[in-house]
Design a protein around this motif. Structure first.
Motif, mmCIF file in Angstrom:
data_model
loop_
_atom_site.group_PDB
_atom_site.id
_atom_site.type_symbol
_atom_site.label_atom_id
_atom_site.label_comp_id
_atom_site.label_asym_id
_atom_site.label_seq_id
_atom_site.Cartn_x
_atom_site.Cartn_y
_atom_site.Cartn_z
ATOM 1 N N HIS A 43 -4.444 -1.446 -17.286
ATOM 2 C CA HIS A 43 -3.060 -1.870 -17.072
ATOM 3 C C HIS A 43 -2.856 -3.333 -17.463
ATOM 4 C CE1 HIS A 43 -4.332 -4.223 -13.578
ATOM 5 N NE2 HIS A 43 -5.068 -3.183 -13.213
ATOM 6 N N GLY A 78 -4.003 -5.080 -6.610
ATOM 7 C CA GLY A 78 -4.271 -3.658 -6.451
ATOM 8 C C GLY A 78 -5.285 -3.476 -5.348
ATOM 9 N N ARG A 79 -6.247 -2.586 -5.569
ATOM 10 C CA ARG A 79 -7.257 -2.318 -4.554
ATOM 11 C C ARG A 79 -8.655 -2.697 -5.036
ATOM 12 N NH1 ARG A 79 -4.390 3.232 -2.202
ATOM 13 N NH2 ARG A 79 -2.883 2.077 -0.921
ATOM 14 N N TYR A 93 2.311 1.698 -3.505
ATOM 15 C CA TYR A 93 1.179 2.043 -4.381
ATOM 16 C C TYR A 93 0.852 3.527 -4.240
ATOM 17 C CZ TYR A 93 -3.664 1.714 -6.218
ATOM 18 O OH TYR A 93 -4.849 1.879 -6.921
ATOM 19 N N ASP A 128 -8.111 -0.469 -11.105
ATOM 20 C CA ASP A 128 -7.358 -1.674 -10.770
ATOM 21 C C ASP A 128 -8.234 -2.845 -11.202
ATOM 22 O OD1 ASP A 128 -5.456 -0.071 -9.601
ATOM 23 O OD2 ASP A 128 -5.982 -0.581 -7.537
ATOM 24 N N ASP A 162 0.821 -1.210 0.000
ATOM 25 C CA ASP A 162 0.000 0.000 0.000
ATOM 26 C C ASP A 162 0.856 1.262 0.000
ATOM 27 O OD1 ASP A 162 -2.421 -1.314 -0.091
ATOM 28 O OD2 ASP A 162 -2.746 -1.270 2.072
ATOM 29 N N SER A 210 -0.546 -6.291 -12.335
ATOM 30 C CA SER A 210 -0.187 -4.904 -12.129
ATOM 31 C C SER A 210 -1.420 -4.174 -11.618
ATOM 32 C CB SER A 210 0.330 -4.297 -13.446
ATOM 33 O OG SER A 210 0.836 -3.002 -13.244
ATOM 34 N N ASN A 211 -1.408 -2.848 -11.681
ATOM 35 C CA ASN A 211 -2.533 -2.046 -11.210
ATOM 36 C C ASN A 211 -2.410 -0.644 -11.801
ATOM 37 O OD1 ASN A 211 -0.742 -0.525 -9.301
ATOM 38 N ND2 ASN A 211 -0.639 -2.551 -8.333
ATOM 39 N N SER A 212 -3.369 0.198 -11.477
ATOM 40 C CA SER A 212 -3.433 1.515 -12.101
ATOM 41 C C SER A 212 -2.290 2.431 -11.712
ATOM 42 C CB SER A 212 -4.766 2.184 -11.746
ATOM 43 O OG SER A 212 -4.879 2.362 -10.344
ATOM 44 N N SER A 217 3.778 -7.201 -5.317
ATOM 45 C CA SER A 217 2.540 -7.754 -5.867
ATOM 46 C C SER A 217 2.473 -9.261 -5.710
ATOM 47 C CB SER A 217 2.414 -7.388 -7.359
ATOM 48 O OG SER A 217 2.250 -6.007 -7.529
#
Length: 299
Positions: A68, A100-101, A28, A94, A25, A72-74, A213
């Protein structure tokens, strides 16, 4: 290789899992702060779980959805969001079940159709009736698959960044090098990244998030499937296929030729000296210029 993957965290103690999540977090949030513009966090409930979107740009600007790559994530759009949001209202979710979240806490996402249903629900919940879409890697497959099924006129323009499973399959060498990380994802895939990028230097924050991740529980593996040639030939949406010259996940020349041959309204371009994983942030000025010119061009 950007395919959605399942992290194995069952061997972690609750304390260790909590510590890893806290570290994830923190990094991120660091990358979101590096977007360099005010970012609005939006949570959208669905039957699959709650989706986190990070949004920026003028609220009355045309919407642009960024998807994305897998695992992975935004936050990975840290080098692009500010430039793209000058002319667009950027929405970067995400993807449900990725690290991600947007945890897949509701109905399990088990199939490609589930994932497409999730994205359709997300856009409907945001009351987005027409949007441009840009996806990287597996996100490019998701963007293309959604566009092929979306109501006519609901997608304005489509940009695909080194798209996987859209016009060609994975290179055998890519699958071979990615296999250890897929079988033991909790150990990460540094060796695969070094191979695919030919040892390129990564942004330390992005690399930290990528490594962390592997400690975040994620959803079931969902592999993209190449669309039928007839479906691609019938697509009347303007498409930009932007390839990574040094990509090792597929044969770039094959992707370029098949995209040019099958899509009726396509521009195929290549970003030089860039690998698959690094295309969003290795040459951000060039990439952002190409994307902005594409999304703001007439016709």
């Amino acid at each position: 290789m950007h395919a959605r993957s399942q992290a194995q965290s069952s061997s972690q103690s609750p304390a260790a899992a909590g510590e890893a999540l806290g570290a994830f977090d923190a990094v991120y949030d660091t990358l979101i702060a590096r977007w360099g513009v005010p970012v609005e966090a939006i949570d959208v409930p669905s039957r699959f779980g709650t989706t986190r979107l990070n949004a920026c740009g003028p609220r009355d600007a045309p919407p642009l959805v960024l998807l994305h790559g897998g695992r992975s994530n935004s936050a990975s759009w840290y080098a692009n969001a500010a430039a793209l949001s000058r002319s667009r209202r950027v929405y970067a979710p995400d993807t449900i079940g990725d690290p991600g979240r947007s945890p897949n806490t509701g109905q399990p996402v088990r199939t490609r159709q589930d994932l497409l249903d999730w994205l359709t629900h997300l856009l409907n919940a945001l009351e987005i009736q027409r949007a441009d879409v840009c996806g990287h890697s597996f996100g490019a497959w998701l963007a293309l698959a959604h566009t092929l099924r979306a109501p006519r006129g609901s997608i304005g323009r489509l940009a695909l960044l080194d798209p996987t499973q859209c016009f060609a399959g994975f290179a055998p060498a890519c699958l071979w090098h990615a296999l250890p990380g897929m079988l033991r994802p909790a150990r990460g895939d540094d060796a695969y990244l070094r191979w695919e990028t030919r040892g390129a230097e990564f942004d330390p924050d992005w690399l930290a998030l990528h490594r962390l991740s592997a400690t975040v529980p994620t959803g079931k593996i969902i592999a993209g499937r190449r669309p039928k040639q007839s479906a691609l030939q019938a697509l009347d949406v303007p498409v930009l296929v932007l390839l990574a010259e040094r990509s090792r996940v597929h044969n770039v020349d094959t992707v370029a030729k098949r995209a040019s041959r099958t899509l009726p309204n396509v521009t195929v371009d290549t970003l030089p000296a860039v690998s698959h994983h690094m295309i969003p942030f290795a040459q951000p000025e060039t990439l952002n210029r190409k994307l902005t010119e594409f999304f703001t061009s007439a016709g």
